[in-house]
Design a protein around this motif. Sequence first.
Motif, PDB file in Angstrom:
ATOM      1  N   THR A  24      31.558  80.561  52.014  1.00  0.00           N
ATOM      2  CA  THR A  24      31.284  79.421  51.205  1.00  0.00           C
ATOM      3  C   THR A  24      31.045  78.026  51.830  1.00  0.00           C
ATOM      4  O   THR A  24      30.987  76.885  51.199  1.00  0.00           O
ATOM      5  CB  THR A  24      32.667  78.681  50.217  1.00  0.00           C
ATOM      6  N   GLY A  25      30.705  78.352  53.284  1.00  0.00           N
ATOM      7  CA  GLY A  25      30.039  77.018  53.963  1.00  0.00           C
ATOM      8  C   GLY A  25      29.758  77.540  55.281  1.00  0.00           C
ATOM      9  O   GLY A  25      29.980  78.900  55.824  1.00  0.00           O
ATOM     10  N   PRO A  26      29.747  76.697  56.386  1.00  0.00           N
ATOM     11  CA  PRO A  26      29.202  77.261  57.660  1.00  0.00           C
ATOM     12  C   PRO A  26      30.468  77.865  58.253  1.00  0.00           C
ATOM     13  O   PRO A  26      31.826  77.397  58.003  1.00  0.00           O
ATOM     14  CB  PRO A  26      29.219  75.964  58.513  1.00  0.00           C
ATOM     15  N   ILE A  27      30.152  79.036  58.937  1.00  0.00           N
ATOM     16  CA  ILE A  27      31.292  79.580  59.589  1.00  0.00           C
ATOM     17  C   ILE A  27      31.195  79.197  61.137  1.00  0.00           C
ATOM     18  O   ILE A  27      30.431  79.519  61.924  1.00  0.00           O
ATOM     19  CB  ILE A  27      31.048  81.207  59.585  1.00  0.00           C
ATOM     20  N   THR A  28      32.188  78.467  61.456  1.00  0.00           N
ATOM     21  CA  THR A  28      32.241  77.835  62.846  1.00  0.00           C
ATOM     22  C   THR A  28      33.436  78.325  63.693  1.00  0.00           C
ATOM     23  O   THR A  28      33.163  78.187  64.884  1.00  0.00           O
ATOM     24  CB  THR A  28      32.337  76.406  62.485  1.00  0.00           C
ATOM     25  N   SER A  58      38.335  82.252  62.307  1.00  0.00           N
ATOM     26  CA  SER A  58      39.361  81.936  61.478  1.00  0.00           C
ATOM     27  C   SER A  58      38.993  80.929  60.378  1.00  0.00           C
ATOM     28  O   SER A  58      39.714  80.613  59.836  1.00  0.00           O
ATOM     29  CB  SER A  58      40.516  81.435  62.223  1.00  0.00           C
ATOM     30  N   ASP A  59      37.678  80.570  60.258  1.00  0.00           N
ATOM     31  CA  ASP A  59      37.270  79.777  59.401  1.00  0.00           C
ATOM     32  C   ASP A  59      37.328  80.372  57.949  1.00  0.00           C
ATOM     33  O   ASP A  59      37.191  81.258  57.566  1.00  0.00           O
ATOM     34  CB  ASP A  59      35.507  79.700  59.651  1.00  0.00           C
ATOM     35  N   SER A  60      38.015  79.479  56.988  1.00  0.00           N
ATOM     36  CA  SER A  60      38.418  79.888  55.714  1.00  0.00           C
ATOM     37  C   SER A  60      37.092  79.887  54.871  1.00  0.00           C
ATOM     38  O   SER A  60      37.097  80.441  53.765  1.00  0.00           O
ATOM     39  CB  SER A  60      39.268  78.837  55.269  1.00  0.00           C
ATOM     40  N   SER A  61      35.845  79.510  55.394  1.00  0.00           N
ATOM     41  CA  SER A  61      34.718  79.634  54.567  1.00  0.00           C
ATOM     42  C   SER A  61      34.045  80.870  54.715  1.00  0.00           C
ATOM     43  O   SER A  61      33.278  81.463  53.944  1.00  0.00           O
ATOM     44  CB  SER A  61      33.623  78.472  55.104  1.00  0.00           C
ATOM     45  N   TRP A  62      34.721  81.788  55.577  1.00  0.00           N
ATOM     46  CA  TRP A  62      34.294  83.292  55.897  1.00  0.00           C
ATOM     47  C   TRP A  62      35.034  84.072  54.666  1.00  0.00           C
ATOM     48  O   TRP A  62      36.264  84.140  54.883  1.00  0.00           O
ATOM     49  CB  TRP A  62      34.506  83.688  57.122  1.00  0.00           C
ATOM     50  N   ASN A  63      34.357  84.426  53.667  1.00  0.00           N
ATOM     51  CA  ASN A  63      35.167  85.044  52.557  1.00  0.00           C
ATOM     52  C   ASN A  63      35.335  86.494  52.924  1.00  0.00           C
ATOM     53  O   ASN A  63      36.501  86.894  52.196  1.00  0.00           O
ATOM     54  CB  ASN A  63      34.372  85.111  51.275  1.00  0.00           C
ATOM     55  N   ARG A  64      34.745  87.245  53.881  1.00  0.00           N
ATOM     56  CA  ARG A  64      35.017  88.655  53.966  1.00  0.00           C
ATOM     57  C   ARG A  64      35.242  88.939  55.485  1.00  0.00           C
ATOM     58  O   ARG A  64      34.682  89.596  56.012  1.00  0.00           O
ATOM     59  CB  ARG A  64      33.777  89.562  53.592  1.00  0.00           C
ATOM     60  N   PRO A  65      36.316  88.418  56.042  1.00  0.00           N
ATOM     61  CA  PRO A  65      36.660  88.651  57.642  1.00  0.00           C
ATOM     62  C   PRO A  65      37.115  90.067  57.776  1.00  0.00           C
ATOM     63  O   PRO A  65      37.649  90.586  56.943  1.00  0.00           O
ATOM     64  CB  PRO A  65      37.596  87.653  57.756  1.00  0.00           C
ATOM     65  N   GLN A  66      36.824  90.520  58.702  1.00  0.00           N
ATOM     66  CA  GLN A  66      37.035  92.023  59.172  1.00  0.00           C
ATOM     67  C   GLN A  66      37.993  92.006  60.458  1.00  0.00           C
ATOM     68  O   GLN A  66      37.592  91.374  61.403  1.00  0.00           O
ATOM     69  CB  GLN A  66      35.902  92.946  59.110  1.00  0.00           C
ATOM     70  N   ASP A 126      28.443  88.702  60.152  1.00  0.00           N
ATOM     71  CA  ASP A 126      26.805  89.140  60.363  1.00  0.00           C
ATOM     72  C   ASP A 126      26.317  87.839  60.564  1.00  0.00           C
ATOM     73  O   ASP A 126      26.461  86.681  60.266  1.00  0.00           O
ATOM     74  CB  ASP A 126      26.434  90.058  59.169  1.00  0.00           C
ATOM     75  N   ASN A 127      24.962  87.911  61.288  1.00  0.00           N
ATOM     76  CA  ASN A 127      24.221  86.841  61.698  1.00  0.00           C
ATOM     77  C   ASN A 127      23.450  86.462  60.528  1.00  0.00           C
ATOM     78  O   ASN A 127      22.293  87.047  60.204  1.00  0.00           O
ATOM     79  CB  ASN A 127      23.408  87.119  62.862  1.00  0.00           C
ATOM     80  N   ILE A 128      23.742  85.514  59.487  1.00  0.00           N
ATOM     81  CA  ILE A 128      23.109  85.242  58.131  1.00  0.00           C
ATOM     82  C   ILE A 128      22.225  84.106  58.299  1.00  0.00           C
ATOM     83  O   ILE A 128      20.860  84.605  57.782  1.00  0.00           O
ATOM     84  CB  ILE A 128      24.343  84.764  57.334  1.00  0.00           C
ATOM     85  N   GLY A 129      22.327  83.153  59.030  1.00  0.00           N
ATOM     86  CA  GLY A 129      21.312  82.222  59.032  1.00  0.00           C
ATOM     87  C   GLY A 129      21.781  80.747  59.551  1.00  0.00           C
ATOM     88  O   GLY A 129      22.897  80.546  59.803  1.00  0.00           O
ATOM     89  N   PRO A 130      20.936  79.699  59.751  1.00  0.00           N
ATOM     90  CA  PRO A 130      21.474  78.608  60.307  1.00  0.00           C
ATOM     91  C   PRO A 130      22.418  77.930  59.478  1.00  0.00           C
ATOM     92  O   PRO A 130      22.892  76.755  60.185  1.00  0.00           O
ATOM     93  CB  PRO A 130      19.923  77.683  60.577  1.00  0.00           C
ATOM     94  N   ARG A 131      22.582  77.796  58.307  1.00  0.00           N
ATOM     95  CA  ARG A 131      23.548  77.073  57.671  1.00  0.00           C
ATOM     96  C   ARG A 131      24.809  77.864  57.624  1.00  0.00           C
ATOM     97  O   ARG A 131      26.048  77.204  57.613  1.00  0.00           O
ATOM     98  CB  ARG A 131      22.835  77.018  56.153  1.00  0.00           C
ATOM     99  N   SER A 132      24.821  79.244  57.631  1.00  0.00           N
ATOM    100  CA  SER A 132      26.110  79.970  57.725  1.00  0.00           C
ATOM    101  C   SER A 132      26.488  80.287  59.038  1.00  0.00           C
ATOM    102  O   SER A 132      27.862  80.365  58.919  1.00  0.00           O
ATOM    103  CB  SER A 132      25.683  81.322  56.636  1.00  0.00           C
ATOM    104  N   THR A 133      25.894  80.769  59.828  1.00  0.00           N
ATOM    105  CA  THR A 133      26.225  80.900  60.918  1.00  0.00           C
ATOM    106  C   THR A 133      25.513  80.239  62.131  1.00  0.00           C
ATOM    107  O   THR A 133      24.694  80.776  62.913  1.00  0.00           O
ATOM    108  CB  THR A 133      26.243  82.415  61.554  1.00  0.00           C
TER     109      THR A 133
END
Length: 504
Positions: A133-137, A140-148, A179-186
Amino acid sequence: MHSSLATVRKPILVAVALGVIALALLLILTRLHGPGSAFASSHAEAPLISQDPRADNTDLYAFVSPDNTNTVTMIANYIPLESPASGPNFYSFDDTVLYEIKIDNTGDGRPDLGYQFRFNTATRNPNTFLYNTGPITSLSDSSWNRPQTYSVTLVQFDEQGKPEGKSKVLGTNIPTPPDNIGPRSTPNYDNLAAAAVTSLPSGIKVFAGQRDDPFFVDLGSIFDLAGLRPFNPFHLIPLAADSGRDALKNDNVHSIEVQVPTSQLVSFASPTIGIYASASRQKVRILDQNGKTKSNGPWVQVSRLGNPLINEVVIPLGQKDYWNREDPADDQQFESFYTSPEVSRLENALYGTLPQGHAGGALQAIDETGRSDLISILLTGVHGLNETGSTKSDLLRLNTAITPGANGACPAGTASSAPPDRLGPLGPSGDLCGYPNGRRLGDDVIDIDLRAFAQGYGAFLHTALGLPNKTPNNVLGDGVDTNDVLFSGTFPYVASPHQGYEVP
């Protein structure tokens, strides 16, 4: 085909020419007793596993770590042909699969110890379709909705290769990178991946997550009746010579990597170990009314991999699924497929000179039976190099006493700062740190196996072991000699995955 045929205009002669080709192809299929084989490592190599990609073991690598020669690095890749732009449900390991890397250090083909990897995926916000839902920095970033996350367990096996109850959990809740999504997400993907490298007790390192697929091969040509573009003019159905094209360029996989001190892997009797990776599912899967599955019962192996390309080109179609379920210790039942290999018959028929091939062929006659050389290389190990004993088993064998230089090379067995020879022992330097003594990321296993099956072992192995070095069999290849991106010199070694934003 002779060039003069291209100028023939009489329909009757054209028909005759086509008829000859058709007859030749019929004879080839008859000689091969089934559909033609092709080299593609373990990317959907058997009917059943091709329908279960998250349990599909694509490649296995094992080598003495060049930057820490007191350790061995083992890499098992899963999930073939990942497209980087695969949202919104990006690739991940399967929580219901048991992933394992097993080691035989006694030479009986049965595992003595192994590392088990189990994954757990969370959904932080079930009310959005977004992976993030936002950049994954950070991991433990809460923006990452599907952590494994995952656990690692060390398992000891008894003499029958069965777990003997001495398992030890080495780590739990170990993070994977997204996963390596893009410049906004990762936006800082390499930092995320580096943070996922985890140290465990006793000097062990692990990493699990998406990486570039390090395998390189011209699938497009090879699956077109076993075509090799540089050798196109010598094929039974000739085409103009061309450069190879890496069909896996820009593809990703998911890697499980573990680096272990050598002393924890070998026995007192020998520095050589045999390694294989596997994936297993529980025997019973139940689909409930909500469409969710539940798994129960004992684990059943659905995929395994030791040496590259075995289930692709050695094992026939009718036994591929069965082979995946069997244990390496029972591989003697498949011995005839090694001593009378279909690949060698195919090389003779498509590229050989007369009488075993055709008038436009180039290869010297290849022995189609009695191939004890392949038994040594693929089932027992090579005497004086990485032999593990008389038990015939498909294991990736590594002599840990042969250590490389800083770049991973050891010409004729001596550590060197030279770059690794992509052909390993078959190359001009006789690089004994390469496949089939283990397997490095840059080893060109397609060209190595093409030449081995064609008895073109190169000058070094001809002199050292007396193996045949037929010409031009010793220059066979698909024309793809390197990976599309460079590897890293430090753990986890496999290159960062291609970004979905950059690669469609």
